[in-house]
Design a protein around this motif. Structure first.
Motif, mmCIF file in Angstrom:
data_model
loop_
_atom_site.group_PDB
_atom_site.id
_atom_site.type_symbol
_atom_site.label_atom_id
_atom_site.label_comp_id
_atom_site.label_asym_id
_atom_site.label_seq_id
_atom_site.Cartn_x
_atom_site.Cartn_y
_atom_site.Cartn_z
ATOM 1 N N ILE A 149 0.836 -1.195 0.000
ATOM 2 C CA ILE A 149 0.000 0.000 0.000
ATOM 3 C C ILE A 149 0.876 1.251 0.000
ATOM 4 O O ILE A 149 0.663 2.188 -0.762
ATOM 5 C CB ILE A 149 -0.956 0.002 1.218
ATOM 6 C CG1 ILE A 149 -2.013 -1.094 1.050
ATOM 7 C CG2 ILE A 149 -1.623 1.367 1.381
ATOM 8 C CD1 ILE A 149 -2.914 -1.263 2.247
ATOM 9 N N ILE B 203 -6.002 2.181 0.456
ATOM 10 C CA ILE B 203 -5.006 3.173 0.043
ATOM 11 C C ILE B 203 -5.449 4.569 0.467
ATOM 12 O O ILE B 203 -4.670 5.344 1.035
ATOM 13 C CB ILE B 203 -4.784 3.114 -1.484
ATOM 14 C CG1 ILE B 203 -4.002 1.843 -1.847
ATOM 15 C CG2 ILE B 203 -4.037 4.355 -1.979
ATOM 16 C CD1 ILE B 203 -3.891 1.588 -3.332
ATOM 17 N N ILE C 30 1.144 4.222 -2.865
ATOM 18 C CA ILE C 30 0.942 5.645 -2.575
ATOM 19 C C ILE C 30 2.141 6.463 -3.049
ATOM 20 O O ILE C 30 1.991 7.511 -3.686
ATOM 21 C CB ILE C 30 0.723 5.862 -1.062
ATOM 22 C CG1 ILE C 30 -0.612 5.239 -0.630
ATOM 23 C CG2 ILE C 30 0.735 7.353 -0.721
ATOM 24 C CD1 ILE C 30 -0.816 5.213 0.869
#
Length: 229
Positions: free
Chosen positions: A83, A177, A87
């Motif tokens: 995750i 996310i 990002i």
């Protein structure tokens, strides 16, 4: 009987070790100032890993299994790192955090529109399938339909369920996310920040869409069960 504090220690240690893997790198006087600290990208990845480890560990503890907590921490660390990596990759495409947050809000809004359309389509299909399968089951009991016809309809239902669950999984990833982005940005942005408010609104809507799609999958599975012979 071990206390909760004792059980939490292995989980915290896993998180600490994950942080140390990045923050305890050797440095010398010849290194550049850039190399002396983590980049935004690397820091985001690391924070995501630590968050995932702690979350996974707490899930394990909730199940009452200390070994499960440690294993959950390790698995959670991997998920968290992915995750965080996603990002960081998305952030690299934008010059400012404001542009990034606007883009994530727009992206989530598109997912919401698609999810709503999928839900509306499934509602219509579920109503039709409910009627069709009830009639087919009745025909089978009276000898007017055979087992192969039931199996063919089950196959159709299983394909719909699998496709819907795959979409659910994609939406869930986006929700996670966004949740991580919001958690990180709140550390440096004011509580009344309009960029965060817009993203949070879309993310809450996304959560509601995921729940609706899960209900749709459940209804499809219930219809499928009626065709079991």
């Amino acid at each position: 009987m071990k206390t909760l504090a004792v059980k939490v220690v292995p989980v915290i240690l896993v998180g600490t070790m994950l942080t140390g893997c990045v923050t305890n790198q050797p440095r010398n006087d010849t290194e550049s100032s850039t190399a002396s600290s983590q980049s935004d990208s690397q820091r985001t990845k690391t924070e995501g890993a630590v968050f995932g480890a702690l979350l996974g560990g707490l899930i394990g503890l909730a199940a009452g299994d200390e070994k499960g907590a440690v294993i959950g921490a390790a698995v959670g660390a991997g998920a968290g790192y992915l995750i965080g990596n996603e990002i960081a990759k998305r952030k690299e495409a934008y010059a400012t955090n404001e542009d990034f947050l606007d883009a994530e809000t727009a992206r989530t809004a598109e997912f919401n529109q698609t999810a709503k359309a999928q839900h509306q389509r499934l509602r219509t299909e579920i109503a039709a399938l409910d009627t069709e399968t009830a009639a087919l089951r009745k025909q089978y009991k009276s000898g007017k339909a055979n087992r192969d016809q039931l199996l063919a309809k089950q196959k159709q239902l299983n394909e719909k369920i699998a496709k819907n669950q795959e979409f659910e999984s994609t939406l869930q990833k986006e929700y996670e996310i966004n949740s991580e982005i919001l958690a990180e940005e709140r550390k440096t942005r004011p509580a009344s920040d309009p960029y965060l408010a817009k993203l949070e609104k879309e993310n809450n809507d996304l959560k509601a869409q995921i729940e609706q799609l899960r209900d749709d999958s459940t209804h499809l599975a219930q219809i499928n069960e009626r065709l079991s012979v």
